[in-house]
Write a protein that holds these residues in place. Sequence first.
Motif, PDB file in Angstrom:
ATOM      1  N   HIS A 102       0.821  -1.214   0.000  1.00 39.08           N
ATOM      2  CA  HIS A 102       0.000   0.000   0.000  1.00 39.08           C
ATOM      3  C   HIS A 102       0.857   1.266   0.000  1.00 39.08           C
ATOM      4  O   HIS A 102       0.509   2.256   0.612  1.00 39.08           O
ATOM      5  CB  HIS A 102      -0.983   0.007   1.172  1.00 39.08           C
ATOM      6  CG  HIS A 102      -1.890  -1.171   1.158  1.00 39.08           C
ATOM      7  ND1 HIS A 102      -2.871  -1.341   0.222  1.00 39.08           N
ATOM      8  CD2 HIS A 102      -1.943  -2.259   1.977  1.00 39.08           C
ATOM      9  CE1 HIS A 102      -3.513  -2.473   0.445  1.00 39.08           C
ATOM     10  NE2 HIS A 102      -2.969  -3.057   1.511  1.00 39.08           N
ATOM     11  N   THR A 103       1.994   1.218  -0.685  1.00 40.17           N
ATOM     12  CA  THR A 103       2.856   2.392  -0.860  1.00 40.17           C
ATOM     13  C   THR A 103       2.910   2.714  -2.353  1.00 40.17           C
ATOM     14  O   THR A 103       2.585   1.875  -3.198  1.00 40.17           O
ATOM     15  CB  THR A 103       4.281   2.125  -0.349  1.00 40.17           C
ATOM     16  OG1 THR A 103       4.831   1.012  -1.068  1.00 40.17           O
ATOM     17  CG2 THR A 103       4.303   1.849   1.139  1.00 40.17           C
ATOM     18  N   PHE A 104       3.352   3.917  -2.640  1.00 38.47           N
ATOM     19  CA  PHE A 104       3.486   4.288  -4.044  1.00 38.47           C
ATOM     20  C   PHE A 104       4.716   3.636  -4.640  1.00 38.47           C
ATOM     21  O   PHE A 104       5.772   3.563  -4.017  1.00 38.47           O
ATOM     22  CB  PHE A 104       3.565   5.805  -4.194  1.00 38.47           C
ATOM     23  CG  PHE A 104       2.233   6.483  -4.064  1.00 38.47           C
ATOM     24  CD1 PHE A 104       1.311   6.441  -5.102  1.00 38.47           C
ATOM     25  CD2 PHE A 104       1.888   7.141  -2.910  1.00 38.47           C
ATOM     26  CE1 PHE A 104       0.092   7.053  -4.985  1.00 38.47           C
ATOM     27  CE2 PHE A 104       0.663   7.762  -2.788  1.00 38.47           C
ATOM     28  CZ  PHE A 104      -0.244   7.715  -3.825  1.00 38.47           C
ATOM     29  N   MET A 105       4.574   3.164  -5.873  1.00 38.37           N
ATOM     30  CA  MET A 105       5.673   2.509  -6.579  1.00 38.37           C
ATOM     31  C   MET A 105       6.365   3.527  -7.489  1.00 38.37           C
ATOM     32  O   MET A 105       5.800   4.556  -7.830  1.00 38.37           O
ATOM     33  CB  MET A 105       5.128   1.355  -7.413  1.00 38.37           C
ATOM     34  CG  MET A 105       4.443   0.284  -6.587  1.00 38.37           C
ATOM     35  SD  MET A 105       4.004  -1.171  -7.528  1.00 38.37           S
ATOM     36  CE  MET A 105       2.497  -0.656  -8.298  1.00 38.37           C
ATOM     37  N   ARG A 106       7.576   3.205  -7.902  1.00 41.16           N
ATOM     38  CA  ARG A 106       8.302   4.085  -8.812  1.00 41.16           C
ATOM     39  C   ARG A 106       8.070   3.636 -10.252  1.00 41.16           C
ATOM     40  O   ARG A 106       7.843   2.451 -10.534  1.00 41.16           O
ATOM     41  CB  ARG A 106       9.789   4.110  -8.495  1.00 41.16           C
ATOM     42  CG  ARG A 106      10.503   2.823  -8.760  1.00 41.16           C
ATOM     43  CD  ARG A 106      12.001   2.963  -8.450  1.00 41.16           C
ATOM     44  NE  ARG A 106      12.608   1.663  -8.434  1.00 41.16           N
ATOM     45  CZ  ARG A 106      13.084   1.064  -9.517  1.00 41.16           C
ATOM     46  NH1 ARG A 106      13.030   1.669 -10.681  1.00 41.16           N
ATOM     47  NH2 ARG A 106      13.617  -0.137  -9.443  1.00 41.16           N
ATOM     48  N   ARG A 107       8.120   4.612 -11.145  1.00 39.40           N
ATOM     49  CA  ARG A 107       7.906   4.325 -12.565  1.00 39.40           C
ATOM     50  C   ARG A 107       9.171   3.709 -13.152  1.00 39.40           C
ATOM     51  O   ARG A 107      10.272   4.232 -13.010  1.00 39.40           O
ATOM     52  CB  ARG A 107       7.566   5.620 -13.292  1.00 39.40           C
ATOM     53  CG  ARG A 107       7.293   5.415 -14.767  1.00 39.40           C
ATOM     54  CD  ARG A 107       6.877   6.681 -15.447  1.00 39.40           C
ATOM     55  NE  ARG A 107       7.950   7.666 -15.328  1.00 39.40           N
ATOM     56  CZ  ARG A 107       7.786   8.951 -15.479  1.00 39.40           C
ATOM     57  NH1 ARG A 107       6.602   9.444 -15.729  1.00 39.40           N
ATOM     58  NH2 ARG A 107       8.799   9.784 -15.372  1.00 39.40           N
ATOM     59  N   VAL A 108       9.002   2.576 -13.843  1.00 40.74           N
ATOM     60  CA  VAL A 108      10.130   1.888 -14.481  1.00 40.74           C
ATOM     61  C   VAL A 108      10.215   2.278 -15.949  1.00 40.74           C
ATOM     62  O   VAL A 108      11.292   2.529 -16.471  1.00 40.74           O
ATOM     63  CB  VAL A 108       9.992   0.356 -14.326  1.00 40.74           C
ATOM     64  CG1 VAL A 108      11.146  -0.363 -14.974  1.00 40.74           C
ATOM     65  CG2 VAL A 108       9.878  -0.028 -12.875  1.00 40.74           C
ATOM     66  N   GLY A 109       9.075   2.337 -16.627  1.00 39.19           N
ATOM     67  CA  GLY A 109       9.056   2.708 -18.045  1.00 39.19           C
ATOM     68  C   GLY A 109       7.752   2.290 -18.689  1.00 39.19           C
ATOM     69  O   GLY A 109       6.861   1.737 -18.053  1.00 39.19           O
ATOM     70  N   ILE A 110       7.673   2.531 -19.980  1.00 41.67           N
ATOM     71  CA  ILE A 110       6.480   2.167 -20.743  1.00 41.67           C
ATOM     72  C   ILE A 110       6.614   0.721 -21.174  1.00 41.67           C
ATOM     73  O   ILE A 110       7.671   0.271 -21.596  1.00 41.67           O
ATOM     74  CB  ILE A 110       6.323   3.098 -21.953  1.00 41.67           C
ATOM     75  CG1 ILE A 110       6.016   4.496 -21.454  1.00 41.67           C
ATOM     76  CG2 ILE A 110       5.224   2.621 -22.884  1.00 41.67           C
ATOM     77  CD1 ILE A 110       5.884   5.524 -22.533  1.00 41.67           C
ATOM     78  N   GLY A 111       5.520  -0.020 -21.070  1.00 41.71           N
ATOM     79  CA  GLY A 111       5.562  -1.433 -21.423  1.00 41.71           C
ATOM     80  C   GLY A 111       4.195  -2.062 -21.447  1.00 41.71           C
ATOM     81  O   GLY A 111       3.196  -1.417 -21.743  1.00 41.71           O
ATOM     82  N   GLY A 112       4.146  -3.342 -21.107  1.00 42.25           N
ATOM     83  CA  GLY A 112       2.901  -4.104 -21.130  1.00 42.25           C
ATOM     84  C   GLY A 112       3.093  -5.445 -20.470  1.00 42.25           C
ATOM     85  O   GLY A 112       4.094  -5.709 -19.800  1.00 42.25           O
ATOM     86  N   HIS A 113       2.113  -6.318 -20.669  1.00 48.54           N
ATOM     87  CA  HIS A 113       2.191  -7.676 -20.123  1.00 48.54           C
ATOM     88  C   HIS A 113       2.924  -8.576 -21.102  1.00 48.54           C
ATOM     89  O   HIS A 113       2.704  -8.513 -22.311  1.00 48.54           O
ATOM     90  CB  HIS A 113       0.791  -8.245 -19.875  1.00 48.54           C
ATOM     91  CG  HIS A 113       0.083  -7.611 -18.725  1.00 48.54           C
ATOM     92  ND1 HIS A 113       0.535  -7.694 -17.428  1.00 48.54           N
ATOM     93  CD2 HIS A 113      -1.037  -6.857 -18.671  1.00 48.54           C
ATOM     94  CE1 HIS A 113      -0.273  -7.046 -16.633  1.00 48.54           C
ATOM     95  NE2 HIS A 113      -1.249  -6.514 -17.365  1.00 48.54           N
ATOM     96  N   CYS A 114       3.776  -9.435 -20.569  1.00 46.84           N
ATOM     97  CA  CYS A 114       4.493 -10.419 -21.377  1.00 46.84           C
ATOM     98  C   CYS A 114       3.476 -11.454 -21.872  1.00 46.84           C
ATOM     99  O   CYS A 114       2.696 -11.971 -21.080  1.00 46.84           O
ATOM    100  CB  CYS A 114       5.584 -11.090 -20.542  1.00 46.84           C
ATOM    101  SG  CYS A 114       6.486 -12.364 -21.430  1.00 46.84           S
ATOM    102  N   PRO A 115       3.461 -11.776 -23.163  1.00 48.15           N
ATOM    103  CA  PRO A 115       2.480 -12.730 -23.669  1.00 48.15           C
ATOM    104  C   PRO A 115       2.671 -14.149 -23.143  1.00 48.15           C
ATOM    105  O   PRO A 115       1.717 -14.923 -23.055  1.00 48.15           O
ATOM    106  CB  PRO A 115       2.655 -12.696 -25.179  1.00 48.15           C
ATOM    107  CG  PRO A 115       3.825 -11.860 -25.469  1.00 48.15           C
ATOM    108  CD  PRO A 115       4.266 -11.201 -24.219  1.00 48.15           C
ATOM    109  N   SER A 116       3.899 -14.517 -22.742  1.00 44.78           N
ATOM    110  CA  SER A 116       4.108 -15.897 -22.290  1.00 44.78           C
ATOM    111  C   SER A 116       3.928 -16.058 -20.786  1.00 44.78           C
ATOM    112  O   SER A 116       3.381 -17.054 -20.330  1.00 44.78           O
ATOM    113  CB  SER A 116       5.498 -16.373 -22.710  1.00 44.78           C
ATOM    114  OG  SER A 116       6.487 -15.556 -22.125  1.00 44.78           O
ATOM    115  N   CYS A 117       4.365 -15.069 -19.976  1.00 43.04           N
ATOM    116  CA  CYS A 117       4.307 -15.257 -18.527  1.00 43.04           C
ATOM    117  C   CYS A 117       3.366 -14.278 -17.826  1.00 43.04           C
ATOM    118  O   CYS A 117       3.212 -14.346 -16.605  1.00 43.04           O
ATOM    119  CB  CYS A 117       5.706 -15.152 -17.921  1.00 43.04           C
ATOM    120  SG  CYS A 117       6.446 -13.523 -18.099  1.00 43.04           S
ATOM    121  N   GLU A 118       2.742 -13.355 -18.568  1.00 40.13           N
ATOM    122  CA  GLU A 118       1.805 -12.379 -18.009  1.00 40.13           C
ATOM    123  C   GLU A 118       2.435 -11.458 -16.961  1.00 40.13           C
ATOM    124  O   GLU A 118       1.739 -10.870 -16.160  1.00 40.13           O
ATOM    125  CB  GLU A 118       0.565 -13.067 -17.430  1.00 40.13           C
ATOM    126  CG  GLU A 118      -0.328 -13.697 -18.462  1.00 40.13           C
ATOM    127  CD  GLU A 118      -0.920 -12.697 -19.446  1.00 40.13           C
ATOM    128  OE1 GLU A 118      -1.309 -11.599 -19.022  1.00 40.13           O
ATOM    129  OE2 GLU A 118      -0.975 -13.021 -20.633  1.00 40.13           O
TER     130      GLU A 118
END
Length: 135
Positions: A102-118
């Motif tokens: 329940h804390t704020f996370m840091r931004r890593v970058g632009i991306g998405g979900h991996c199609p093989s491992c989600e």
Amino acid sequence: MSSVNKINQRHPSVEPPGVKSPLRHDSVTIACPVCGSSFGPSGRRTYCSDACRASAYRRRRSSGTLPTLRVPRSQPRREITVYECDTCGERSLGEQRCPQCHTFMRRVGIGGHCPSCEESITISELIGTEFIVEP
């Protein structure tokens, strides 16, 4: 002795009768860009007649060589941004708050979900280079 004005040009009143110097720095005659006929320039005239001027205007308007530019609307990037929690290492796509800590996370970058491992991965991790996207 001839009279000379401030910029060392002969005054028009001193011109011999019947001789008219062109107002442009072109030669005595210029070619019409539409039909190619030569004519004596007067002022800023570019075409030999009004018909050639209208024809050039119609050609410019109907050429259509320049497509209409459409600028896309700016869209929020939160849905495609990967965040990572510094405390537990949990990654999330589009959620800034860690569901476990329940804390704020840091931004890593632009991306998405991996199609093989989600799992949430960034584009820079996929292509192996680092780039910075400014907000």
